[in-house]
Design a protein around this motif. Structure first.
Motif, short mmCIF file in Angstrom:
data_model
loop_
_atom_site.label_atom_id
_atom_site.label_comp_id
_atom_site.label_asym_id
_atom_site.label_seq_id
_atom_site.Cartn_x
_atom_site.Cartn_y
_atom_site.Cartn_z
N GLU A 127 0.85 -1.18 0.00
CA GLU A 127 0.00 0.00 0.00
C GLU A 127 0.90 1.24 0.00
O GLU A 127 1.68 1.44 0.94
N THR A 128 0.80 2.05 -1.01
CA THR A 128 1.62 3.26 -1.06
C THR A 128 1.00 4.28 -2.01
O THR A 128 0.32 3.92 -2.97
N GLU A 129 1.22 5.54 -1.69
CA GLU A 129 0.81 6.63 -2.57
C GLU A 129 1.94 7.05 -3.50
O GLU A 129 1.77 7.98 -4.30
N PHE A 130 3.08 6.41 -3.36
CA PHE A 130 4.21 6.68 -4.24
C PHE A 130 3.86 6.15 -5.63
O PHE A 130 3.72 4.94 -5.83
N PRO A 131 3.66 7.04 -6.61
CA PRO A 131 3.10 6.60 -7.89
C PRO A 131 4.09 5.80 -8.73
O PRO A 131 5.30 6.01 -8.67
N MET A 132 3.52 4.89 -9.53
CA MET A 132 4.36 4.14 -10.46
C MET A 132 4.90 5.06 -11.54
O MET A 132 6.07 4.96 -11.91
N ARG A 133 4.06 5.93 -12.03
CA ARG A 133 4.50 6.91 -13.03
C ARG A 133 5.09 8.11 -12.29
O ARG A 133 4.40 8.76 -11.49
N ALA A 134 6.35 8.41 -12.58
CA ALA A 134 7.06 9.41 -11.79
C ALA A 134 6.55 10.83 -12.00
O ALA A 134 6.46 11.62 -11.08
N GLU A 189 11.45 12.25 -2.83
CA GLU A 189 10.05 11.84 -2.90
C GLU A 189 9.83 10.53 -2.14
O GLU A 189 8.86 10.39 -1.38
N ALA A 190 10.73 9.57 -2.33
CA ALA A 190 10.59 8.28 -1.66
C ALA A 190 10.75 8.43 -0.15
O ALA A 190 10.00 7.83 0.63
N TRP A 191 11.72 9.20 0.28
CA TRP A 191 12.00 9.37 1.70
C TRP A 191 10.80 10.01 2.42
O TRP A 191 10.40 9.56 3.50
N LEU A 192 10.24 11.03 1.81
CA LEU A 192 9.10 11.71 2.42
C LEU A 192 7.84 10.86 2.33
O LEU A 192 6.94 10.99 3.18
N SER A 193 7.75 10.00 1.33
CA SER A 193 6.62 9.08 1.25
C SER A 193 6.67 8.08 2.39
O SER A 193 5.64 7.71 2.96
N ARG A 194 7.85 7.64 2.74
CA ARG A 194 8.04 6.71 3.85
C ARG A 194 7.79 7.40 5.18
O ARG A 194 7.19 6.84 6.09
#
Length: 969
Positions: free
Chosen positions: A18-25, A812-817
């Motif tokens: 489950e993540t809001e980190f999108p597949m399309r950048a 983006e990844a770090w803040l998503s985590r």
């Protein structure tokens, strides 16, 4: 089936990602938002605050020129610098990056002059400081534009306080460095042939010159022997040259005592103007026949000549008597620069028009004077390319006016033709022709340059500096003490320093820092600390414009000096002196930096540019280089390896790449290319990097989705399953590789290792194996909790390791985590415990993976032939005749590792029809279908499906998990 089972949607009982980190950048849209966020939060200041007190690591920025939008070379250069500073910042250093700009010099002056010409204005009619203000404003405008373009690339630095060579403080420091050199006796006014741009009306440094193919006139000229052995009087020494216009400047002919020469007589001739039968000519033996063919002659050998005979020969000038001039003697000089591989074996020597000619002339000056031959060097050509009075018959007194070598447009003038006609009229031409060869051109105007003798200001390369050293020896010693990446750069810079002439500092322009000295008519420089202090104080307050202001001479000399004796030098400094001095007003003057720099990084052309001038300036004033290491990158070509040019339509603009794909794609290309050499870039290469980026992003996305279920459990290393300990071992290996790679500035090695690790060892191996446990195991499962703990560490390591390369994506990844985090760029690379290294375990699992390869290979065949759909439908039998492989599989859940529902290991050779890999003949695989029932939750086929009455369509493992999750009625 029970009521509980009927109501369950098993997909909702799984720990699916489950993540809001999108597949399309969406990088082109997302990245500018990130840049804006960094600026708003003042990330640069936070980085400095977080690093306060740490050891400094300083990469000093080589200043780009402030006169246009950035190109792909700028992007490559700045991204490399950013990767370096970010990597050191995240490894415990205070890595402050201060961008800088080169602002003075001809390119900007040229732009302003072009604008003047388009408006019908004359630069010379405009007050100099008014003109300089327009240059300053032009540079300031482009600094602002380039700053935004660099920030869009993800470059982090002190863009609010960059260094510029046109800042008042910088101009004062540049002038101060020049005054130090003058005070130490290294500065002198001399007259030497230098490269001169007629189009731009200025001297040029070697770094401002490029070489282009041209077709030139070439002539063979006869010099009549007037003194020497009786048998040679009346004969002719023949020279060859591709610059006929330099003949009026001829003062000697060089030969080499290393080669044989001979006297020849013309036997027959088929030409209109050349030698006729009976004429005697002198050539190097090896070249005589070739020269005869050029003039359509046949020769007969009279006799060989000795070097002693040639040494006493004197000739008349071939233009003797023209315009009442050229009545001086032309001696033969023995020269080491003479070769016998082309020409005639004799070298036309015009000390006004060539460095080797000048050196040969000056080396013999004292001996020439003793023979009654003046060693004075003429000035035959002026700054506009016209002959002067030192070229009788072609200068301003000539009947048809002064001939011109090159005109204002850079085109060939009439000098060659008029010289050749004069030689023919005097029967002095042996032969003529055309030759294609390379010739120096100004890299700004793209027009040919000439070599001409002019008064200029120089710095001695070989003068004793009162400590047993010279500037040359200091520079060479500094090169020996400097680290070069790649190592070949050391030899390249060394060769340039070993062979370079004295440093020409002066330029005849208006926009720049002046050579702020006073000199008398002999060229002696005024050395007065009080005068120098007044100059530098004025420059600090008003900039270098103070030198050109009305009354400047009187203001600076003051009442203590004879104003009539001292002349204010109005030449400006070569811009390479400006950029070579940046270490003083940046590294030394800023308390947030240090001197010397740890690293200078630029393109390989800067061995003759910024690396070179910085080395000379610092060696002259401080005795060492201003850097500890020099890194060079190559140039960017198109995909075919051809130079990019607008005319070819093959230019790749960084702005276009960012608009279409994003800056992180460009940065990934930089990190994956062999930047030490020339690189290639085009649509196909960009697409390759897009594909690699997508795979990396998907790996990060899957980890983020999986970690959404992470409770932060810490599992002791020794309690972890082998597979998890294997992944931690790989992290320990990669940690060393990454740190070593960043230390070695070998980003390709890092990028390749992390991409392969993500694709091959994580996505296609570890994650693939552990998905079942992660999705389906009970919350208390050690296997699941250990896997989550490892994935947490994998994420931390990968994202921070990649942050210097992909700063936008990592952020983006770090803040998503962790949305509460400030920035990944404020983090440090994670500490990887040494105990994670386990070579024995890695060696064991290499064997496990080899057997797994055989199984997956067999299953691929089954899938291809549509005998199975998923690998979970299989339960293969694996035959092994290798004891070491069998031992490695002991205690392993090999079905889980191969992602099958079952597996059988058999000690022994399998049947002939079994599947085998060519490189692993000791393993054979019999594909078999799994026995049992398909679990509705995990899709594994097992015999224990329905063993729990409450969940009759799932396996015992899944039923237990459902009970722990609270789904039992």
């Amino acid at each position: 089936m029970t009521d509980t089972a009927e109501k369950l949607d098993y997909s909702k009982t799984l720990y699916l990602p489950e993540t809001e980190f999108p597949m399309r950048a969406g990088l082109p849209q997302k990245e500018p938002e990130t840049v804006a966020r960094w600026q708003k939060m003042e990330l640069y200041k936070k980085l400095r605050a977080s690093a306060a007190g740490r050891e400094k690591f300083v990469l000093h920025d080589g200043p780009p020129y402030a006169n246009g939008n950035i190109h792909i070379g700028h992007a490559l250069n700045k991204i490399l610098k950013d990767i370096i500073t970010r990597s050191f910042q995240m490894r415990g250093y205070d890595a402050n990056y201060v961008p800088g700009w080169d602002c003075h010099g001809l390119p900007i002056e040229w732009k302003i002059e072009e604008a003047y010409r388009s408006k019908g204005k004359n630069k010379d009619e405009v007050p100099v400081n008014e003109f300089r203000k327009e240059c300053r404003d032009f540079a300031a405008g482009w600094i602002k534009i380039q700053s935004e373009e660099f920030k869009r690339l993800g470059i982090e630095g002190d863009f609010d306080n960059p260094y510029t060579t046109m800042a008042f403080r910088a101009e004062a420091r540049i002038a101060g460095e020049l005054l130090k050199i003058a005070k130490s006796g290294q500065l002198y006014r001399g007259s030497k042939p230098i490269m001169w741009s007629v189009v731009e009306r200025t001297a040029l440094a070697e770094a401002e010159v490029e070489y282009q193919d041209v077709e030139s006139d070439m002539i063979w000229v006869k010099f009549p022997v007037t003194e020497g052995p009786e048998s040679l009087k009346g004969a002719f020494v023949v020279i060859w040259t591709t610059t006929p216009w330099t003949i009026p400047g001829n003062r000697a002919v060089a030969y080499s005592s290393r080669y044989p020469y001979a006297l020849y007589e013309v036997a027959s001739a088929e030409n209109d103007f050349g030698p006729q039968p009976g004429e005697k000519l002198i050539f190097a033996t090896r070249l005589a026949d070739e020269a005869a063919a050029k003039a359509k002659l046949t020769f007969k050998l009279i006799r060989p000549l000795t070097a002693e005979e040639l040494a006493v020969v004197t000739c008349a000038h071939p233009l003797h008597g023209l315009g009442g001039g050229y009545d001086f003697q032309v001696p033969l000089l023995d020269g080491d620069h003479v070769t016998d591989d082309a020409g005639t074996g004799f070298v036309h020597t015009a000390p006004s028009h060539g460095r080797e000619d000048f050196d040969a002339w000056m080396d013999n000056a004292r001996a020439l004077e003793a023979r009654g031959i003046s060693s004075a060097i003429p000035f035959p050509v002026d700054d506009a390319g016209f002959y002067t009075v030192d070229a009788p018959g072609f200068g301003p007194d000539a009947e048809n006016g002064a001939a011109r070598v090159i005109d204002d447009a850079g085109k060939k003038g009439d000098a060659n033709d008029r010289v050749i006609k004069a030689l023919i009229a005097r029967h002095a031409l042996f032969a003529r022709g055309r030759l294609k060869h390379t010739y120096p051109h100004s890299w700004r105007s793209k027009k040919p340059v000439i070599f001409r003798n002019t008064p200029q200001w120089f710095v001695y390369m070989d003068k004793d500096l009162a400590d047993g050293t010279t500037l040359r020896s200091r520079a060479l010693n500094a090169i020996d003490e400097t680290r070069f990446v790649p190592a070949a750069g050391q030899n390249r810079l060394r060769a340039m320093i070993e062979n370079r002439p004295d440093w020409v500092l002066s330029r005849q322009r208006a926009w720049g820092v002046p050579i702020a000295v006073f000199a008398d008519e002999k060229g002696e420089v005024l050395v007065d600390d009080a005068v120098n202090a007044r100059i530098l104080e004025a420059f600090e307050q008003e900039g270098a414009d103070a030198w050109f202001a009305e009354g400047a001479k009187e203001r600076f000399l003051g009442p203590d000096h004879d104003h009539g004796r001292w002349t204010q030098v109005m030449d400006i400094l070569d811009v390479w002196f400006d950029s070579g001095s940046t270490h003083t007003f940046t590294l030394e003057d800023r308390p947030d930096l240090k001197w010397p720099a740890d690293v200078y990084l630029e393109g390989s052309d800067q061995h003759r540019g910024w690396f070179h001038s910085s080395l000379l300036e610092s060696a002259a004033t401080r005795g060492r280089a201003p850097y500890n290491a020099v890194i060079t990158h190559g140039f960017t070509m198109d995909e075919k390896g051809e130079k990019m040019s607008k005319s070819k339509g093959n230019v790749v603009a960084p702005q276009d790449v960012m608009k279409e794909s994003g800056a992180d794609i460009l940065r990934l290309w930089v990190a994956t290319t062999d930047y030490w050499e020339d690189q290639r870039l085009g649509k196909a290469i960009i697409q390759t990097n897009i594909d690699a980026y997508r795979k990396l992003r998907n790996t990060i996305r899957w980890m983020l989705g999986t970690l959404a279920h992470d409770k932060g459990d810490d599992i002791a290393f020794n309690d972890m399953p082998e597979l998890e300990r294997l992944m931690l071992h790989r992290l320990a290996e990669l940690d060393q590789l990454v740190r070593d790679g960043y230390d070695a500035f070998d980003f390709k090695r890092i990028a390749r290792a992390l991409i392969d690790f993500s694709n091959v060892e994580l996505s296609a191996f570890y994650f693939d194996i552990r998905k079942d446990a992660l999705y389906c195991d009970a919350p208390s499962s050690l296997r699941r909790r250990a896997s989550l703990a490892v994935i947490r560490k994998l994420f931390e390591c990968l994202v921070t390791w990649l942050a210097p390369v992909l700063p936008f994506t990592a952020e983006e990844a770090w803040l998503s985590r962790d949305p509460s985090a400030v920035s990944v760029h404020l983090e440090q690379f994670p500490i990887v415990p040494a105990e994670w290294r386990d070579e024995a375990l890695a060696e064991k699992w290499k064997k496990v993976r080899d057997v797994r390869r055989a199984v997956t290979g067999a299953l691929e065949v089954e899938r291809r032939d549509k005998r199975i759909g998923s690998s979970l439908e299989a339960a293969p039998v694996v035959h092994i005749v290798d004891a070491a492989l069998l031992q490695a599989l002991e205690g392993q859940d090999f079905a889980e590792i191969c992602i099958t529902s079952g597996i059988t290991i058999v000690d022994g050779k399998g049947p002939d029809g079994a599947f085998r890999l060519d490189d692993l003949s000791t393993v054979s695989v019999e594909p078999k279908l799994a026995d049992g029932v398909k679990c509705a939750r995990s899709w594994r086929i097992t015999a224990d499906v329905g063993s729990d009455p409450a969940f009759p369509d799932v396996s015992a493992r899944d039923a237990a998990a459902l009970r722990e999750l609270g789904f039992a009625s």
